[in-house]
Each structure stands twice: as structure tokens, then as C-alpha cells.
Design a protein around this motif. Structure first.
Motif, mmCIF file in Angstrom:
data_model
loop_
_atom_site.group_PDB
_atom_site.id
_atom_site.type_symbol
_atom_site.label_atom_id
_atom_site.label_comp_id
_atom_site.label_asym_id
_atom_site.label_seq_id
_atom_site.Cartn_x
_atom_site.Cartn_y
_atom_site.Cartn_z
ATOM 1 N N VAL A 87 -7.287 3.791 -1.993
ATOM 2 C CA VAL A 87 -6.836 3.402 -3.542
ATOM 3 C C VAL A 87 -5.149 3.164 -3.280
ATOM 4 C CG1 VAL A 87 -6.317 4.081 -5.892
ATOM 5 C CG2 VAL A 87 -8.361 4.607 -4.618
ATOM 6 N N ASP A 88 -4.774 1.895 -3.430
ATOM 7 C CA ASP A 88 -3.371 1.621 -3.198
ATOM 8 C C ASP A 88 -2.913 2.019 -1.813
ATOM 9 O OD1 ASP A 88 -3.651 0.358 -5.679
ATOM 10 O OD2 ASP A 88 -2.911 2.253 -6.788
ATOM 11 N N GLY A 89 -3.569 1.890 -0.908
ATOM 12 C CA GLY A 89 -3.173 2.135 0.525
ATOM 13 C C GLY A 89 -2.865 3.521 0.791
ATOM 14 N N LYS A 90 -3.637 4.249 0.059
ATOM 15 C CA LYS A 90 -3.519 5.781 0.341
ATOM 16 C C LYS A 90 -4.875 6.074 0.762
ATOM 17 C CE LYS A 90 0.476 6.978 -2.457
ATOM 18 N NZ LYS A 90 0.850 7.932 -3.654
ATOM 19 N N ASP A 114 -11.676 -0.030 0.523
ATOM 20 C CA ASP A 114 -10.834 -0.029 -0.577
ATOM 21 C C ASP A 114 -11.543 -0.051 -1.841
ATOM 22 O OD1 ASP A 114 -8.665 -0.912 -2.212
ATOM 23 O OD2 ASP A 114 -7.731 -1.581 -0.503
ATOM 24 N N SER A 116 -9.564 0.323 -4.875
ATOM 25 C CA SER A 116 -8.393 -0.185 -5.681
ATOM 26 C C SER A 116 -8.816 -0.596 -7.031
ATOM 27 C CB SER A 116 -7.170 -0.460 -4.985
ATOM 28 O OG SER A 116 -6.583 0.005 -3.909
ATOM 29 N N ASP A 117 -9.644 -1.816 -6.920
ATOM 30 C CA ASP A 117 -9.747 -2.519 -8.132
ATOM 31 C C ASP A 117 -10.712 -1.589 -9.077
ATOM 32 O OD1 ASP A 117 -8.282 -4.503 -7.467
ATOM 33 O OD2 ASP A 117 -10.135 -5.819 -6.358
ATOM 34 N N HIS A 120 -8.802 1.362 -10.920
ATOM 35 C CA HIS A 120 -8.083 0.997 -11.814
ATOM 36 C C HIS A 120 -8.584 0.280 -13.319
ATOM 37 C CE1 HIS A 120 -4.139 2.221 -9.737
ATOM 38 N NE2 HIS A 120 -4.657 1.488 -8.756
ATOM 39 N N THR A 139 -2.349 8.116 4.697
ATOM 40 C CA THR A 139 -1.960 6.832 4.010
ATOM 41 C C THR A 139 -2.804 5.812 5.089
ATOM 42 O OG1 THR A 139 0.072 6.524 5.627
ATOM 43 C CG2 THR A 139 0.115 7.360 3.223
ATOM 44 N N GLU A 142 -1.217 -0.322 8.500
ATOM 45 C CA GLU A 142 -1.335 -1.884 8.088
ATOM 46 C C GLU A 142 -1.851 -2.502 9.261
ATOM 47 O OE1 GLU A 142 -1.007 -3.194 5.075
ATOM 48 O OE2 GLU A 142 -0.570 -1.224 4.320
#
Length: 142
Positions: A87-90, A114, A116-117, A120, A139, A142
């Protein structure tokens, strides 16, 4: 609260009437109960997503939050009994939360990937941001 106690439970001394709760105090007691009971429950942390989940999360997450993981490493943890999400890079190990997730198996839709979407989305209350922090293990590289 002392005045409320005296007003509601003070027995009448005059005449034949001796009551434990005066009827004219009943609305006041109802209002006080409606305010105090939820407040006490909130302070005690009752509920499925409260202190029990947080306590387990802190004792079961083995890697330190400073650890970094690749998407390939996270992808290996895509099962009900081994569930990580991004989630958001974590990176979060939510394995202990899967069975208690209010949305059921929806949490598994993005297991090992991922999320994230979905995280949120409008289905999550604001307290989910506090809950998920307890499952943080690192984390994303990248």
C-alpha cells in the motif's frame, strides 16, 4: 457525575413514596448512558479490529519496518495463511488480519501485490489507516 447520582438515586423522605429512581430523572439518565457507554467502549478498545489484532500484529511480524522488499519477494506471500500486501510503497504482513477482515476474502484479491487502489476505496473507514500501521514490515524497493 455526583450530582447526577444524587438526583437520580436519592430516595424521597417525605410521605409514603420511596423510589430508587425518580421518574423526572429518567431522561437525564438515558442521555448520560448514551454518552458514557460508547465512550467507555471506545476507550477500552472493544471490537474485532481493536487491541487483539494490534497485539498479535506486533508479536508476529518478524522483519523490521526498515526492511526493503522487491515486488517479486512480496508476490510469494499470496495465500490466506501467508498474506502480504503493498500500500503506497509500504509492505504489510496482514496474515493475522485475513480472518478478521470485515470485507471477508476481498483482502485476498491483491494478496502478494499492490493493494493501494483497493485500500483507499470508499469501503474503508478512516480507522483502517491506524490499524494497518501495526502490520508494517518494510518498504518496497523501486
Amino acid at each position: 457525575l455526583g450530582w447526577l447520582w444524587q438526583r437520580a438515586f436519592k430516595s424521597r423522605l417525605g410521605g409514603l413514596s420511596r423510589t430508587l429512581v425518580h421518574m423526572d430523572s429518567l431522561p437525564l439518565l438515558v442521555v448520560a448512558a448514551c454518552i458514557l457507554v460508547p465512550l467507555v467502549l471506545l476507550l477500552l478498545g472493544s471490537g474485532k479490529t481493536g487491541s487483539n489484532v494490534k497485539a498479535r500484529a506486533k508479536t508476529t511480524a518478524s522483519p523490521t519496518p526498515q526492511a526493503t522488499y522487491t515486488k517479486e519477494e512480496v508476490a510469494k506471500h499470496d495465500k490466506r495463511d501467508d498474506c502480504w500486501i503493498i500500500v503506497d510503497g509500504k509492505v504489510y504482513d496482514v496474515t493475522d488480519y485475513v480472518e478478521e477482515h470485515p470485507g471477508g476474502d476481498a483482502i485476498l484479491n491483491n494478496a502478494g501485490a499492490d493493494s493501494s487502489d483497493a485500500f483507499h476505496g470508499p469501503q474503508h473507514p478512516s480507522r483502517v489507516f491506524d490499524i494497518v500501521d501495526d502490520f508494517l514490515i518494510g518498504t518496497l524497493k523501486e
